[in-house]
Scaffold this motif. Structure first.
Motif, PDB file in Angstrom:
ATOM      1  N   ILE A   1       0.848  -1.202   0.000  1.00 56.98           N
ATOM      2  CA  ILE A   1       0.000   0.000   0.000  1.00 56.98           C
ATOM      3  C   ILE A   1       0.883   1.250   0.000  1.00 56.98           C
ATOM      4  O   ILE A   1       0.472   2.292  -0.500  1.00 56.98           O
ATOM      5  CB  ILE A   1      -0.992  -0.004   1.191  1.00 56.98           C
ATOM      6  N   ASP A   2       2.105   1.140   0.510  1.00 59.27           N
ATOM      7  CA  ASP A   2       3.023   2.279   0.500  1.00 59.27           C
ATOM      8  C   ASP A   2       3.424   2.669  -0.922  1.00 59.27           C
ATOM      9  O   ASP A   2       3.570   3.854  -1.231  1.00 59.27           O
ATOM     10  CB  ASP A   2       4.249   2.019   1.374  1.00 59.27           C
ATOM     11  N   GLU A   3       3.548   1.678  -1.814  1.00 58.20           N
ATOM     12  CA  GLU A   3       3.804   1.987  -3.230  1.00 58.20           C
ATOM     13  C   GLU A   3       2.614   2.745  -3.813  1.00 58.20           C
ATOM     14  O   GLU A   3       2.787   3.702  -4.574  1.00 58.20           O
ATOM     15  CB  GLU A   3       4.062   0.709  -4.033  1.00 58.20           C
ATOM     16  N   PHE A   4       1.430   2.314  -3.469  1.00 57.12           N
ATOM     17  CA  PHE A   4       0.220   2.993  -3.943  1.00 57.12           C
ATOM     18  C   PHE A   4       0.237   4.458  -3.510  1.00 57.12           C
ATOM     19  O   PHE A   4      -0.024   5.355  -4.321  1.00 57.12           O
ATOM     20  CB  PHE A   4      -1.029   2.285  -3.395  1.00 57.12           C
ATOM     21  N   LEU A   5       0.571   4.705  -2.257  1.00 54.56           N
ATOM     22  CA  LEU A   5       0.597   6.081  -1.753  1.00 54.56           C
ATOM     23  C   LEU A   5       1.695   6.910  -2.407  1.00 54.56           C
ATOM     24  O   LEU A   5       1.500   8.092  -2.700  1.00 54.56           O
ATOM     25  CB  LEU A   5       0.747   6.072  -0.226  1.00 54.56           C
ATOM     26  N   GLY A   6       2.855   6.300  -2.660  1.00 50.07           N
ATOM     27  CA  GLY A   6       3.934   7.019  -3.350  1.00 50.07           C
ATOM     28  C   GLY A   6       3.531   7.422  -4.756  1.00 50.07           C
ATOM     29  O   GLY A   6       3.752   8.560  -5.182  1.00 50.07           O
ATOM     30  N   ILE A   7       2.919   6.502  -5.482  1.00 47.64           N
ATOM     31  CA  ILE A   7       2.429   6.795  -6.838  1.00 47.64           C
ATOM     32  C   ILE A   7       1.326   7.854  -6.781  1.00 47.64           C
ATOM     33  O   ILE A   7       1.297   8.785  -7.597  1.00 47.64           O
ATOM     34  CB  ILE A   7       1.910   5.506  -7.522  1.00 47.64           C
ATOM     35  N   TYR A   8       0.429   7.717  -5.830  1.00 44.88           N
ATOM     36  CA  TYR A   8      -0.673   8.667  -5.682  1.00 44.88           C
ATOM     37  C   TYR A   8      -0.111  10.080  -5.470  1.00 44.88           C
ATOM     38  O   TYR A   8      -0.586  11.048  -6.058  1.00 44.88           O
ATOM     39  CB  TYR A   8      -1.544   8.255  -4.492  1.00 44.88           C
ATOM     40  N   PHE A   9       0.924  10.179  -4.628  1.00 39.70           N
ATOM     41  CA  PHE A   9       1.540  11.482  -4.357  1.00 39.70           C
ATOM     42  C   PHE A   9       2.108  12.084  -5.639  1.00 39.70           C
ATOM     43  O   PHE A   9       1.965  13.282  -5.888  1.00 39.70           O
ATOM     44  CB  PHE A   9       2.629  11.338  -3.289  1.00 39.70           C
ATOM     45  N   ILE A  10       2.762  11.262  -6.461  1.00 38.88           N
ATOM     46  CA  ILE A  10       3.300  11.748  -7.738  1.00 38.88           C
ATOM     47  C   ILE A  10       2.185  12.324  -8.600  1.00 38.88           C
ATOM     48  O   ILE A  10       2.342  13.377  -9.229  1.00 38.88           O
ATOM     49  CB  ILE A  10       4.021  10.611  -8.495  1.00 38.88           C
ATOM     50  N   MET A  11       1.056  11.654  -8.631  1.00 37.18           N
ATOM     51  CA  MET A  11      -0.049  12.054  -9.503  1.00 37.18           C
ATOM     52  C   MET A  11      -0.683  13.396  -9.118  1.00 37.18           C
ATOM     53  O   MET A  11      -1.345  14.011  -9.947  1.00 37.18           O
ATOM     54  CB  MET A  11      -1.117  10.966  -9.547  1.00 37.18           C
ATOM     55  N   ILE A  12      -0.455  13.836  -7.896  1.00 38.98           N
ATOM     56  CA  ILE A  12      -0.933  15.172  -7.511  1.00 38.98           C
ATOM     57  C   ILE A  12      -0.312  16.221  -8.434  1.00 38.98           C
ATOM     58  O   ILE A  12      -0.946  17.198  -8.811  1.00 38.98           O
ATOM     59  CB  ILE A  12      -0.579  15.482  -6.043  1.00 38.98           C
ATOM     60  N   PHE A  13       0.930  16.002  -8.832  1.00 40.70           N
ATOM     61  CA  PHE A  13       1.682  16.959  -9.639  1.00 40.70           C
ATOM     62  C   PHE A  13       1.725  16.602 -11.120  1.00 40.70           C
ATOM     63  O   PHE A  13       2.423  17.250 -11.899  1.00 40.70           O
ATOM     64  CB  PHE A  13       3.113  17.069  -9.080  1.00 40.70           C
ATOM     65  N   TYR A  14       0.999  15.593 -11.495  1.00 38.83           N
ATOM     66  CA  TYR A  14       1.039  15.077 -12.872  1.00 38.83           C
ATOM     67  C   TYR A  14       0.806  16.158 -13.932  1.00 38.83           C
ATOM     68  O   TYR A  14       1.501  16.195 -14.938  1.00 38.83           O
ATOM     69  CB  TYR A  14       0.020  13.946 -13.036  1.00 38.83           C
ATOM     70  N   ASP A  15      -0.128  17.032 -13.700  1.00 38.07           N
ATOM     71  CA  ASP A  15      -0.461  18.056 -14.697  1.00 38.07           C
ATOM     72  C   ASP A  15       0.699  19.017 -14.977  1.00 38.07           C
ATOM     73  O   ASP A  15       0.710  19.696 -15.995  1.00 38.07           O
ATOM     74  CB  ASP A  15      -1.678  18.863 -14.248  1.00 38.07           C
ATOM     75  N   TYR A  16       1.690  19.052 -14.092  1.00 35.75           N
ATOM     76  CA  TYR A  16       2.811  19.968 -14.261  1.00 35.75           C
ATOM     77  C   TYR A  16       3.985  19.370 -15.021  1.00 35.75           C
ATOM     78  O   TYR A  16       4.906  20.088 -15.403  1.00 35.75           O
ATOM     79  CB  TYR A  16       3.288  20.467 -12.888  1.00 35.75           C
ATOM     80  N   PHE A  17       3.997  18.062 -15.204  1.00 35.62           N
ATOM     81  CA  PHE A  17       5.113  17.458 -15.938  1.00 35.62           C
ATOM     82  C   PHE A  17       4.647  16.510 -17.039  1.00 35.62           C
ATOM     83  O   PHE A  17       5.451  15.786 -17.609  1.00 35.62           O
ATOM     84  CB  PHE A  17       6.088  16.724 -15.000  1.00 35.62           C
TER      85      PHE A  17
END
Length: 168
Positions: free
Chosen positions: A90-106
């Protein structure tokens, strides 16, 4: 006797639910590379959530999953008497989820390239655990430590993706 049975049944249900959450619906039990498979699954699920939810709801869900995960990992780790077991993904899920918060910027013009880059960078940083992820992984022997080193891998991934986006 009835109360004891109900208490045992409740404890069993809580342990089973924490196992389901911590292992990301049993994905963590894959024999080979459970973190990698969990990351791939997470990218697909989180991309779908990002596409269908507005930003505020997306963020609220992250915090809800984070809170549930902290408690679930704590309960599950205690039930198996092991810290940061390989089946906890589930920690991988949260790490990926955190990345996706900024997805629109990169984001690039190709979603498949985005997914591949997110996956590669996240897995590299999750495996290598550059400072302070390695410090947190070694010093925090609790659910916070299990989760936060993946959040840091996510932060490093975001920085790498921003740099690639700036260069291209």
């Amino acid at each position: 006797m009835k109360e004891l049975l109900q208490n045992q049944l409740f404890k069993y249900a809580v342990n089973k639910l924490s196992q389901i959450i911590s292992t990301l619906f049993f994905i963590g039990y894959f024999k080979w590379m459970p973190g990698t498979i969990g990351s791939l699954f997470s990218i697909i699920v989180v991309m779908a959530l990002k596409y269908y939810l507005n930003f505020l709801v997306f963020i609220c869900i992250l915090f809800l999953i984070l809170l549930i995960s902290i408690k679930s990992i704590e309960i599950y780790s205690k039930s198996i008497n092991k810290h940061d077991s390989s089946e906890i993904v589930i920690d991988e899920f949260l790490g990926i989820y955190f990345i996706m918060i900024f997805y629109d910027y990169f984001t690039s013009s190709n979603i498949f390239i985005d997914i591949i880059l997110i996956f590669i960078f996240f897995r590299i940083f999750d495996i290598l655990k550059p400072f302070p992820a390695n410090f947190i992984d070694k010093k925090f022997k609790n659910s916070f430590g299990v989760i936060f080193d993946d959040i840091i891998a996510g932060i490093y991934s975001i920085v790498a993706l921003f740099l690639i986006n700036a260069i291209i």
